[in-house]
Design an enzyme around this catalytic site. Structure first.
Site, PDB file in Angstrom:
ATOM      1  N   GLY A  92     -13.118 -30.625   9.217  1.00 52.67           N
ATOM      2  CA  GLY A  92     -14.384 -29.473   9.605  1.00 52.67           C
ATOM      3  C   GLY A  92     -14.729 -29.002  10.594  1.00 52.67           C
ATOM      4  O   GLY A  92     -15.253 -28.118  11.027  1.00 52.67           O
ATOM      5  N   ASP A  97     -19.436 -29.524   8.761  1.00 55.16           N
ATOM      6  CA  ASP A  97     -19.127 -28.626   8.863  1.00 55.16           C
ATOM      7  C   ASP A  97     -20.235 -27.395   7.397  1.00 55.16           C
ATOM      8  O   ASP A  97     -21.008 -26.572   8.383  1.00 55.16           O
ATOM      9  CB  ASP A  97     -18.068 -27.785   8.632  1.00 55.16           C
ATOM     10  CG  ASP A  97     -16.590 -27.906   7.362  1.00 55.16           C
ATOM     11  OD1 ASP A  97     -18.027 -28.921   6.665  1.00 55.16           O
ATOM     12  OD2 ASP A  97     -15.923 -28.187   6.875  1.00 55.16           O
ATOM     13  N   ASP A 151     -22.045 -27.399   0.406  1.00 54.90           N
ATOM     14  CA  ASP A 151     -21.691 -26.997  -0.780  1.00 54.90           C
ATOM     15  C   ASP A 151     -22.500 -27.351  -1.657  1.00 54.90           C
ATOM     16  O   ASP A 151     -23.228 -27.307  -2.172  1.00 54.90           O
ATOM     17  CB  ASP A 151     -20.003 -26.578  -0.835  1.00 54.90           C
ATOM     18  CG  ASP A 151     -19.427 -25.848  -1.240  1.00 54.90           C
ATOM     19  OD1 ASP A 151     -20.440 -25.711  -2.283  1.00 54.90           O
ATOM     20  OD2 ASP A 151     -18.637 -25.837  -1.802  1.00 54.90           O
ATOM     21  N   LYS A 185     -24.320 -23.315   2.336  1.00 50.57           N
ATOM     22  CA  LYS A 185     -25.044 -22.332   0.963  1.00 50.57           C
ATOM     23  C   LYS A 185     -25.637 -22.222   0.265  1.00 50.57           C
ATOM     24  O   LYS A 185     -26.244 -22.606   0.135  1.00 50.57           O
ATOM     25  CB  LYS A 185     -23.365 -22.699   0.048  1.00 50.57           C
ATOM     26  CG  LYS A 185     -21.747 -22.774   0.863  1.00 50.57           C
ATOM     27  CD  LYS A 185     -21.033 -21.672  -0.475  1.00 50.57           C
ATOM     28  CE  LYS A 185     -18.949 -21.451   0.262  1.00 50.57           C
ATOM     29  NZ  LYS A 185     -18.358 -21.520  -0.097  1.00 50.57           N
ATOM     30  N   PHE A 209     -16.054 -18.321   0.009  1.00 53.45           N
ATOM     31  CA  PHE A 209     -15.536 -18.960   1.045  1.00 53.45           C
ATOM     32  C   PHE A 209     -15.572 -17.989   2.061  1.00 53.45           C
ATOM     33  O   PHE A 209     -14.643 -17.869   2.850  1.00 53.45           O
ATOM     34  CB  PHE A 209     -13.934 -18.938   0.353  1.00 53.45           C
ATOM     35  CG  PHE A 209     -13.271 -20.215   1.174  1.00 53.45           C
ATOM     36  CD1 PHE A 209     -13.625 -21.245   0.392  1.00 53.45           C
ATOM     37  CD2 PHE A 209     -12.588 -19.991   1.481  1.00 53.45           C
ATOM     38  CE1 PHE A 209     -13.189 -22.699   0.317  1.00 53.45           C
ATOM     39  CE2 PHE A 209     -11.532 -21.242   2.597  1.00 53.45           C
ATOM     40  CZ  PHE A 209     -12.359 -22.264   1.839  1.00 53.45           C
ATOM     41  N   VAL A 210     -16.214 -19.396   3.003  1.00 52.41           N
ATOM     42  CA  VAL A 210     -15.707 -18.812   4.513  1.00 52.41           C
ATOM     43  C   VAL A 210     -14.620 -19.787   6.127  1.00 52.41           C
ATOM     44  O   VAL A 210     -14.699 -20.681   4.725  1.00 52.41           O
ATOM     45  CB  VAL A 210     -17.320 -19.127   5.393  1.00 52.41           C
ATOM     46  CG1 VAL A 210     -18.161 -18.393   4.673  1.00 52.41           C
ATOM     47  CG2 VAL A 210     -17.868 -20.306   5.383  1.00 52.41           C
ATOM     48  N   ASP A 242     -11.795 -24.393   7.459  1.00 52.08           N
ATOM     49  CA  ASP A 242     -10.194 -24.165   6.865  1.00 52.08           C
ATOM     50  C   ASP A 242     -10.282 -23.292   5.608  1.00 52.08           C
ATOM     51  O   ASP A 242     -10.705 -23.440   4.592  1.00 52.08           O
ATOM     52  CB  ASP A 242      -8.939 -25.203   6.794  1.00 52.08           C
ATOM     53  CG  ASP A 242      -9.563 -26.552   5.365  1.00 52.08           C
ATOM     54  OD1 ASP A 242     -10.818 -26.605   5.786  1.00 52.08           O
ATOM     55  OD2 ASP A 242      -8.875 -26.485   4.868  1.00 52.08           O
ATOM     56  N   ARG A 281      -8.932 -22.605  12.186  1.00 52.70           N
ATOM     57  CA  ARG A 281     -10.126 -23.493  11.900  1.00 52.70           C
ATOM     58  C   ARG A 281     -10.123 -22.413  12.976  1.00 52.70           C
ATOM     59  O   ARG A 281     -11.172 -23.591  14.058  1.00 52.70           O
ATOM     60  CB  ARG A 281      -9.084 -24.763  12.258  1.00 52.70           C
ATOM     61  CG  ARG A 281      -9.207 -25.598  10.931  1.00 52.70           C
ATOM     62  CD  ARG A 281      -8.762 -27.672  10.924  1.00 52.70           C
ATOM     63  NE  ARG A 281      -8.610 -27.596  10.345  1.00 52.70           N
ATOM     64  CZ  ARG A 281      -9.007 -28.073   8.742  1.00 52.70           C
ATOM     65  NH1 ARG A 281     -10.740 -27.656   8.715  1.00 52.70           N
ATOM     66  NH2 ARG A 281      -8.711 -28.531   8.137  1.00 52.70           N
TER      67      ARG A 281
END
Ligand code: 5GP
Ligand code: MG
Length: 210
Positions: free
Chosen positions: A61, A120, A123, A151, A172-173, A179, A185
């Protein structure tokens, strides 16, 4: 078409570019202050080398973020990739992070090296915690962390990290390296997906997601 799968753009490519530039300047400034007067590097056998940094991007990511960030870091650097899989349960959001040895390029020892880990998105914090644990065992001179996104959920906000480009809602991004089932991506912006897209492709059972 990928564009019709987008629900909304959270962070535009222009905003990303501006922020990456800012964070790169901050990293460079901190690095110069932190290492001024020091010499480092594998070949420091009496020769006077400029301080350098070891970047540890977490695959997959972070690839686009890292590609943009490193070209704004005027610091001598090496890159050592690490690959982590999240084994995500189908129902719960509990995940278990595991290092994928075959795709990981870490040396035996990081003694004397100034390490910057790049991911990336922060979370649950499991991934970063695990990579930090692995790197500390290799005895680096310093260990810092940088994430593109964090987040807005307690586990992420309470996790100590040195550089954060953006805080995002607990949704969720995808895009700019992130991805969904390994797609999206290459979207230049950071976006959310329409619920229909996610439901249509939701995995039936536990799955491995690098
Ligand atoms: P953590 O270990 O902090 O729970 O999760 C970090 C990893 O989970 C990230 O490197 C990323 O691969 C994945 N992840 C967590 N949240 C998201 C998200 O909103 N979108 C995408 N695409 N991946 C996410
Ligand atoms: Mg991922």
């Amino acid at each position: 078409m990928m564009d019709s799968d987008i629900e909304r753009v959270l962070i535009s490519r222009e905003a990303i570019a501006r922020r990456v530039e800012e964070v790169a300047r901050q990293i460079t400034g901190d690095f110069n202050n932190h290492t001024s007067g020091q010499v480092s590097g594998a070949g420091a056998g009496g020769t006077c080398e400029s301080p350098e940094i070891t970047l540890v991007p977490i695959l997959t990511g972070s690839i686009i973020f890292v590609a943009d960030l490193i070209r704004r870091l005027p610091i001598r650097m090496q890159i050592r990739l690490v690959s982590v899989s999240s084994y995500r349960g189908a129902v719960t959001r509990a995940k278990q992070a595991l290092i994928r040895e075959e795709l990981t390029m870490l040396p035996q020892s990081l003694t004397g090296e100034h390490v910057l880990v790049i991911d990336d998105i922060l979370d649950s914090g499991q991934t970063l915690a695990m990579v930090q644990r692995l790197l500390r065992q290799k005895n680096p001179a310093s260990l810092r962390t940088c994430v593109l996104l964090r987040k807005r959920r307690p586990e992420a906000m309470n996790f100590s990290v040195d550089y954060v480009c953006f805080d995002v809602p607990d949704e969720f991004v995808v895009g700019y390296g992130l991805d969904y089932n390994d797609y999206y991506r290459n979207l230049p912006d950071i976006v959310t997906l329409r619920p229909q897209v996610i439901h249509a492709h939701a995995p039936a059972g536990p799955e491995i997601q690098p």
